[in-house]
Design an enzyme around this catalytic site. Structure first.
Site, short mmCIF file in Angstrom:
data_model
loop_
_atom_site.label_atom_id
_atom_site.label_comp_id
_atom_site.label_asym_id
_atom_site.label_seq_id
_atom_site.Cartn_x
_atom_site.Cartn_y
_atom_site.Cartn_z
N ASP A 122 9.79 0.38 3.05
CA ASP A 122 8.81 -0.42 2.30
C ASP A 122 8.66 0.14 0.89
OD1 ASP A 122 6.63 -2.27 1.79
OD2 ASP A 122 6.24 -2.25 3.93
N TYR A 147 3.21 -12.76 0.13
CA TYR A 147 4.12 -11.70 0.58
C TYR A 147 4.11 -10.53 -0.41
CZ TYR A 147 8.39 -10.20 3.09
OH TYR A 147 9.33 -9.55 3.87
N HIS A 153 10.70 -1.18 -2.24
CA HIS A 153 10.24 -2.25 -3.13
C HIS A 153 9.67 -1.66 -4.42
CE1 HIS A 153 10.88 -5.52 -0.31
NE2 HIS A 153 10.20 -4.88 0.61
N HIS A 206 -0.75 -3.77 4.94
CA HIS A 206 -0.64 -3.59 3.49
C HIS A 206 -2.06 -3.50 2.93
CE1 HIS A 206 3.64 -3.87 2.38
NE2 HIS A 206 3.74 -4.42 3.58
#
Length: 340
Positions: free
Chosen positions: A16, A287, A19, A198
């Site tokens: 993750d 997203y 990104h 998140h």
């Protein structure tokens, strides 16, 4: 306080976090993080392109270093920790998963949109045939009612998934919604249940607690919150909080803080703060990996990135539709030009 049930922590910094790093992890960075996670006793950690195996591309961003080389490097440094990889049907293919297993992966997490578990059947079956621990990862969980989540989780389980995740890809869920979804899975599937958060609404730790209290056995985190959007539940914080709550994680608090502060903090491109943009991702349900693409489009067309995110949320855009970001930015710019 007496110890409660054991929970299993899985760190996603090296996937993750890709990104936020624009998929530019170096082999040495991966080795240093992997060594630290292993020393801290984190049972699993994930190494892949941010969009999973095979994600290195023009659409999602090219990796600086081939992910198979990074997986192999992580395996050499991981000690007793196990390496997980993420794969999205339509991005990662058969050969990607086979190669990842050969490079040292022990777990495959097969990720689909919340309503599309049926596209993962072949990937789940392949993962089991390769002898990998196999996870069904239901993304954008806020976009469907709990009954649909249960229906899709049962599909994953029927294909052979050993764990099914409630995945809050947009950081949009509230604690009571997490509790409802996790509890429904515990009551309706026989496999284990996980939760991935998140932090776009500053609720990742609260949501992770809610998930565990509702019965989740696996929970994700990232060191210093390094992940898409405003990042994930902070791994080192999670270890401390669950120790305070009486849950057994097996993670050494001093060592996990050391790898967070002495390794990850030094190469992070920016602090994982909740900015106006990432806040709107959680608010609008967008997203989390869209953040940097949205900021680039906003700057290119001279429009407000928050307006782009609001419109993407109304469109119910999902991962794989990154091209919509530019289209929306162009549309807003054209509307503003006409208004003048």
């Amino acid at each position: 306080m007496g110890m409660k049930n054991k929970i299993t922590m899985l760190d996603v910094t090296l996937r993750d976090g890709s990104h936020s790093m624009r998929h530019a992890f170096t082999e040495q960075q991966v080795r240093d993080v992997a060594r630290g996670l292993g020393k801290a006793g984190v049972p699993y950690f994930e190494v892949s392109h941010g969009d999973g195996l095979g994600g290195s591309s023009l659409q999602y961003g090219f990796s600086k270093v081939d992910e198979l080389k990074l997986i192999a490097a992580a395996r050499e440094e991981a000690g007793d920790s196990k390496i997980s990889v993420l794969i999205l049907p339509g991005i990662g293919i058969h050969e990607d998963l086979v190669n990842a297993a050969n490079a040292g992966a022990s777990m495959a997490r097969v990720a689909t949109h919340i309503t599309e578990a049926d596209v993962a059947k072949q990937h789940i079956e392949l993962s089991r045939n390769l002898g990998l621990e196999t996870v069904g990862f239901l993304m954008m969980a806020h976009m469907a009612p709990t009954s649909v989540l249960v229906e899709q989780a049962k599909k994953f389980e029927s294909y052979g998934a050993e764990i099914v995740y409630v995945t809050d890809s947009a950081g949009a869920l509230l604690p009571h919604e997490v509790s409802e979804k996790v509890r429904a899975l515990r009551e309706n599937v026989g496999c284990k249940v996980g939760f991935h958060a998140h932090n776009n609404l500053s609720l990742s730790m609260a949501n992770t607690i809610a998930a565990v209290e509702a019965g989740a056995q696996f929970v994700d985190g990232s060191l210093r919150c390094l992940g898409a959007g405003s990042g994930n539940t902070q791994t080192e914080v999670m270890a401390a909080v669950f120790d305070r709550l009486g849950y057994k994680t097996g993670v050494d608090l001093f060592n996990i803080i050391d790898v967070a502060n002495d390794v990850v903090a030094k190469f992070m491109p920016r602090p994982q703060e909740i900015t106006g943009s990432s806040l709107f991702m959680g608010y609008a349900g967008v997203y989390s990996s869209f953040l940097l693409f949205t900021q680039e489009a906003a700057e290119r067309y001279g429009v407000d990135e928050r307006e782009i995110l609001i419109r993407l949320g109304k469109m119910k855009a999902v991962g794989g539709q990154e091209d919509l970001i530019v289209e929306v930015a162009q549309q807003i710019a054209n509307e503003q030009a006409v208004a003048k």
